[in-house]
Scaffold this motif. Structure first.
Motif, PDB file in Angstrom:
ATOM      1  N   GLU A   1       0.918  -1.647   0.332  1.00 28.70           N
ATOM      2  CA  GLU A   1       0.253   0.106  -0.014  1.00 28.70           C
ATOM      3  C   GLU A   1       1.010   1.427   0.194  1.00 28.70           C
ATOM      4  O   GLU A   1       1.827   1.228   0.868  1.00 28.70           O
ATOM      5  N   ALA A   2      -0.076   2.276  -0.330  1.00 34.49           N
ATOM      6  CA  ALA A   2       0.923   3.725  -0.659  1.00 34.49           C
ATOM      7  C   ALA A   2       0.777   4.336   0.843  1.00 34.49           C
ATOM      8  O   ALA A   2      -0.430   4.356   0.915  1.00 34.49           O
ATOM      9  N   ILE A   3       1.788   4.776   0.497  1.00 32.92           N
ATOM     10  CA  ILE A   3       1.984   5.139   2.309  1.00 32.92           C
ATOM     11  C   ILE A   3       2.150   7.534   1.821  1.00 32.92           C
ATOM     12  O   ILE A   3       1.634   7.510   2.825  1.00 32.92           O
ATOM     13  N   ILE A   4       2.629   7.185   1.101  1.00 29.99           N
ATOM     14  CA  ILE A   4       2.960   8.874   0.597  1.00 29.99           C
ATOM     15  C   ILE A   4       2.391   8.913  -0.371  1.00 29.99           C
ATOM     16  O   ILE A   4       3.464   8.136  -1.429  1.00 29.99           O
ATOM     17  N   ARG A   5       2.464  10.189  -1.414  1.00 31.77           N
ATOM     18  CA  ARG A   5       1.661  10.201  -2.614  1.00 31.77           C
ATOM     19  C   ARG A   5       2.108  11.562  -2.287  1.00 31.77           C
ATOM     20  O   ARG A   5       1.233  12.611  -1.801  1.00 31.77           O
ATOM     21  N   LEU A   6       3.396  12.164  -3.578  1.00 33.05           N
ATOM     22  CA  LEU A   6       3.432  13.318  -3.890  1.00 33.05           C
ATOM     23  C   LEU A   6       2.982  13.538  -5.601  1.00 33.05           C
ATOM     24  O   LEU A   6       3.718  12.355  -6.493  1.00 33.05           O
ATOM     25  N   GLU A   7       1.881  14.680  -5.763  1.00 31.45           N
ATOM     26  CA  GLU A   7       0.969  14.901  -6.773  1.00 31.45           C
ATOM     27  C   GLU A   7       2.479  16.538  -7.354  1.00 31.45           C
ATOM     28  O   GLU A   7       1.903  17.028  -6.701  1.00 31.45           O
ATOM     29  N   SER A   8       2.944  16.880  -8.444  1.00 35.02           N
ATOM     30  CA  SER A   8       3.901  17.752  -8.930  1.00 35.02           C
ATOM     31  C   SER A   8       4.158  19.126  -8.153  1.00 35.02           C
ATOM     32  O   SER A   8       3.351  20.023  -8.012  1.00 35.02           O
ATOM     33  N   VAL A   9       4.683  18.852  -6.431  1.00 34.73           N
ATOM     34  CA  VAL A   9       4.892  19.261  -5.538  1.00 34.73           C
ATOM     35  C   VAL A   9       6.830  20.264  -6.016  1.00 34.73           C
ATOM     36  O   VAL A   9       7.220  19.904  -6.081  1.00 34.73           O
TER      37      VAL A   9
ATOM     38  N   VAL B   1       0.276  12.719   3.501  1.00 36.90           N
ATOM     39  CA  VAL B   1       1.124  11.400   3.704  1.00 36.90           C
ATOM     40  C   VAL B   1      -0.299  10.627   4.868  1.00 36.90           C
ATOM     41  O   VAL B   1      -0.829  11.060   5.432  1.00 36.90           O
ATOM     42  N   LEU B   2      -0.039   9.238   4.265  1.00 36.49           N
ATOM     43  CA  LEU B   2      -1.589   8.557   5.549  1.00 36.49           C
ATOM     44  C   LEU B   2      -2.789   8.815   5.323  1.00 36.49           C
ATOM     45  O   LEU B   2      -3.374   9.398   5.790  1.00 36.49           O
ATOM     46  N   GLY B   3      -2.931   9.637   3.763  1.00 34.87           N
ATOM     47  CA  GLY B   3      -4.334   9.978   3.378  1.00 34.87           C
ATOM     48  C   GLY B   3      -3.660  11.426   3.620  1.00 34.87           C
ATOM     49  O   GLY B   3      -5.901  11.802   3.175  1.00 34.87           O
ATOM     50  N   ARG B   4      -3.442  12.094   4.834  1.00 38.64           N
ATOM     51  CA  ARG B   4      -4.077  13.485   4.795  1.00 38.64           C
ATOM     52  C   ARG B   4      -2.834  14.754   3.863  1.00 38.64           C
ATOM     53  O   ARG B   4      -1.745  14.364   3.587  1.00 38.64           O
TER      54      ARG B   4
ATOM     55  N   GLU C   1      -3.237  19.539  13.468  1.00 39.46           N
ATOM     56  CA  GLU C   1      -3.549  18.368  13.527  1.00 39.46           C
ATOM     57  C   GLU C   1      -1.950  17.478  12.631  1.00 39.46           C
ATOM     58  O   GLU C   1      -1.671  16.486  12.605  1.00 39.46           O
ATOM     59  N   SER C   2      -1.634  18.766  12.210  1.00 40.77           N
ATOM     60  CA  SER C   2      -0.168  17.983  12.021  1.00 40.77           C
ATOM     61  C   SER C   2       0.510  17.601  12.835  1.00 40.77           C
ATOM     62  O   SER C   2       1.693  16.782  12.809  1.00 40.77           O
ATOM     63  N   ALA C   3       0.441  18.784  14.515  1.00 37.34           N
ATOM     64  CA  ALA C   3       1.358  17.701  16.121  1.00 37.34           C
ATOM     65  C   ALA C   3       0.327  16.856  15.387  1.00 37.34           C
ATOM     66  O   ALA C   3       1.456  16.010  16.165  1.00 37.34           O
ATOM     67  N   GLN C   4      -0.654  15.578  15.849  1.00 35.66           N
ATOM     68  CA  GLN C   4      -1.038  14.852  15.750  1.00 35.66           C
ATOM     69  C   GLN C   4       0.138  14.340  14.736  1.00 35.66           C
ATOM     70  O   GLN C   4      -0.167  12.649  15.493  1.00 35.66           O
ATOM     71  N   LEU C   5      -0.305  14.335  13.420  1.00 41.50           N
ATOM     72  CA  LEU C   5       0.293  13.262  12.880  1.00 41.50           C
ATOM     73  C   LEU C   5       1.870  13.298  13.129  1.00 41.50           C
ATOM     74  O   LEU C   5       1.914  11.619  12.695  1.00 41.50           O
TER      75      LEU C   5
END
Ligand SMILES: Nc1ncnc2c1ncn2[C@@H]1O[C@H](COP(=O)(O)OP(=O)(O)OP(=O)(O)O)[C@@H](O)[C@H]1O
Ligand SMILES: [Mg+2]
Lengths: 423, 233
Positions: B3-11, B68-71, B80-84
């Motif tokens: 499973e993909a856990i990180i996806r970068l698109e044209s970053v 990252v992990l769907g977020r 949210e980013s602190a939680q992540l």
């Protein structure tokens, strides 16, 4: 978590001990400075009160209008019973008759003929009654250059400069020419018991101190007095004096006899009012400047403390702590340190001030000669203001430093805080 | 395929400079899958740290989306980013970055305090992760008493104690000698295999590279080469 933070605080001295020392030291200095300045100011007020103005003064209404001339013929009649009444009405206060006079001292040779003559200003005060506080008020014991204090009504104290100039010594007699109550000439013989120093050249040139009873007798003034000086139990206090003078004057509100007794306050005399206000303003200003400087130092300490810890904040952010939580912890730490520092600073400042108030510093040794017009002991004076004058700026500036440095946590991007982790 | 856990698109990441914007990351699209042991290599200034910061939600992309992990990293609130980071991402730094006033145990424990775990849970988890990196006997030591290699082990334990999905490591071996570098990477490789934690390194270190199963070459903020070395499944 709280234990974790407190542990960090305790272990990191530059975060706890150093700001604590800085805060409490600054607060302590402020408290001591404030008490000390207040003390010095009230000391010089007291000096004035002791010699001329009293904390309050009773005289006839007529006399009060031409007070500068000290006209003896406008004196209060029945002064002794008035003194008694005043002491009774206002518990803790002391009231004394004083007669100031001018005259000529005539120094005779062996044959009793005039050898020399010199003008003097004179004070007569209660020197002989047991328990009199007048000797202390004039600091006579320490100002004595030679001889001793008068033990009888026909003895007097001359200034040392005068005695030397006219070649008159201890045990010699002289004749005092002056005016009686009614304005006729008075002649009285006195023996020199001792010589003194006032510490002011103009007065030291020719001054004489005699007992009040002697003056009453030679000026025909038994049971009367131009001025009755009143003293509070402790130092001058505007409020107390206002109460007493208002109360006293209200007794004679409907009396328009020009010889009715009339009480004035210290601040009503010789511009003392503006001196009191002025010295208070100067004191306030000095303390304000100091408090300002202290605040800047403490604020900077808080600021530096925050900046120094950016790398710690970066780590905590990376671990997943929220910015707001870090900011809050920084401020709680500052409150804790500010509180402890300000409390210890205030307590130690009060301790030192108390010592300086009770013991004082004997400054008479610093002067070549002790004299009447110099305070002998410099003392601090603790007022209510000492409780907060250091405490509030100590706490506020420490916390403000943290609040402002902490804003940097928000202003900076997380990644920038984080960058500082890379060396 | 895992499973993909990180996806970068044209970053892309743009930094404003005196003369217009500077592209530290330029139009990168990448996918990372669960359990990868992957290195970002490239010359200094090529954008490795910038990319790791975005993956760790310490920074946001200027253009494109990073999930990252769907977020969506660009859309997370502070909380949210602190939680992540707190629950899912561990960090390892070149200079270890341990908190000097706390013991080894406390340094590792901190993350768990943020998670409000009980003292009993914390003790178990911390000691376990110190065991994994082989320094359980130093739990009570202060960071200043440890060698560089030991410090970096503590840092690994700190990153692993929360059993994260992803560990991001920026030049983890750069301050270590050859022997220690290899041991550190071996330790991380073991953890990677045992827990299927995704490791992403920025590195220059040849010794590290031979452990990697994927190497992404960056140059001027762009992916120059994306090479899978030994597929494990
Ligand atoms: N906050 C910033 N403002 C402007 N430019 C930046 C900023 N952060 C990074 N850069 C630039 O972005 C580029 C990439 O930086 P980055 O730190 O990602 O490189 P790196 O690959 O990690 O290099 P190194 O191997 O030296 O660590 C560099 O040219 C850098 O100068
Ligand atoms: Mg880098």
């Amino acid at each position: 978590m709280i234990r974790f933070l407190i542990k960090g605080l305790l272990k990191d001295r530059s975060r706890s001990l150093i700001p604590l020392i800085v805060t409490s030291f600054g607060v302590m200095i402020t408290v001591v400075l404030h008490s000390w300045l207040t003390g010095i100011m009230s000391e010089s007020l007291e000096l004035n009160a002791n010699i001329t103005t009293g904390h309050m003064k009773v005289m006839t209404k007529a006399y009060s209008e031409v007070m500068d001339l000290s006209p003896l013929n406008l004196s209060i009649i029945g002064a002794d019973s008035l003194v008694k009444g005043l002491k009774k009405s206002y518990a803790g206060t002391d009231w004394v008759k004083r007669i100031r006079f001018g005259g000529l001292v005539d120094v005779p040779d062996e044959k009793g003929e005039t050898k020399a003559q010199g003008p003097v200003v004179g004070w007569s005060l209660d020197l002989l009654t047991k328990g009199t506080k007048e000797i202390e008020r004039f600091n006579l014991k320490k100002s004595l250059i030679s001889g001793s204090l008068p033990k009888k009504t026909d003895e007097g104290l001359l200034t040392d400069v005068f005695a030397k100039r006219y070649n008159i010594g201890i045990g010699d007699t002289f004749l005092l020419f002056s005016n009686t109550f009614e304005g006729s000439m008075s002649f009285t013989n006195f023996t020199v018991a001792g010589t003194i120093r006032f510490g002011s050249e103009a007065i030291d040139r020719g001054a004489l101190i005699i007992d009040i009873k002697a003056a009453e007798k030679s000026f025909n003034m038994e049971d009367s007095a131009p001025e009755i000086l009143g003293f509070l139990e402790h130092q001058y206090d505007d409020e107390k004096v206002n109460l007493i003078s208002e109360d006293f004057n209200s007794l004679y509100r409907n009396n328009d006899d020009e010889f009715r007794p009339y009480m004035i306050r210290m601040r009503d005399q010789n511009d003392m009012g503006s001196i009191i206000d002025y010295s208070q303003a100067i004191g306030t200003l000095m303390v304000a400047i100091f408090v300002g400087a202290m605040s800047v130092v403490l604020w900077n300490a808080g600021l530096l403390g925050g900046l120094r810890r950016y790398s710690e904040f970066g780590i905590r952010l990376a671990m997943g702590e929220e910015k707001i939580a870090i900011y809050k912890s920084l401020i709680y730490e500052a409150i804790l340190i500010g509180l402890i520092g300000s409390i210890t600073g205030t307590i130690s400042g009060l301790g030192i001030s108390y010592y300086l108030q009770e013991k004082g510093i004997d400054i008479s040794n610093l002067m070549p000669n002790s004299s009447i017009l110099m305070p002998q002991i410099a003392r601090a004076n603790i007022t209510i203001a000492a409780l907060y004058i250091g405490f509030i700026p100590g706490l506020v500036s420490t916390v403000l430093g943290a609040v402002i440095s902490g804003i940097g946590i928000f202003k900076r991007k997380t990644s920038m805080l984080f960058k500082e982790l890379e060396v | 395929m895992r499973e993909a856990i990180i996806r970068l698109e044209s970053v892309s990441k743009l930094y404003p400079t005196g003369s217009g914007n500077f592209r530290a990351i330029n139009n990168i699209s990448l996918v990372f899958t669960k359990g990868e042991f992957c290195g970002l290599v490239g010359p200094s200034g090529s954008g490795k740290t910038t990319l790791l910061n975005i993956l760790g939600s310490l920074d946001t992309p200027t253009e494109g989306t990073a999930k990252v992990l769907g977020r969506d990293i660009g859309k997370l609130t502070h909380k949210e980013s602190a939680q992540l980071r707190n629950y899912h991402i561990g960090f390892i730094f070149q200079t270890y970055n341990l908190l000097p006033v706390y013991t080894v145990f406390e340094n590792v424990e901190f993350t768990l305090l943020l998670q409000r775990k009980t003292a009993v849970e914390r003790k178990k988890l911390v000691m376990d992760s110190l065991e994994w990196v082989g320094i359980a006997d130093k739990a009570k030591s202060m960071p200043a008493q440890l060698s560089g290699g030991e410090c970096q082990r503590v840092a690994i334990a700190r990153a692993m104690v929360k059993r994260p999905d992803i560990v991001l490591a920026d030049e983890p071996s750069a301050n270590l000698d050859a022997e220690n570098s290899i041991r550190i990477v071996e330790t991380m490789k073991q953890l990677n295999m045992e827990f299927l934690t995704t490791f992403i390194f920025a590195t220059h270190d040849e010794k590290v590279m031979k452990f990697l199963d994927r190497i992404i070459h960056l140059k001027d903020g762009m992916v120059e080469l994306d090479k899978i070395i030994n597929k494990t499944s």
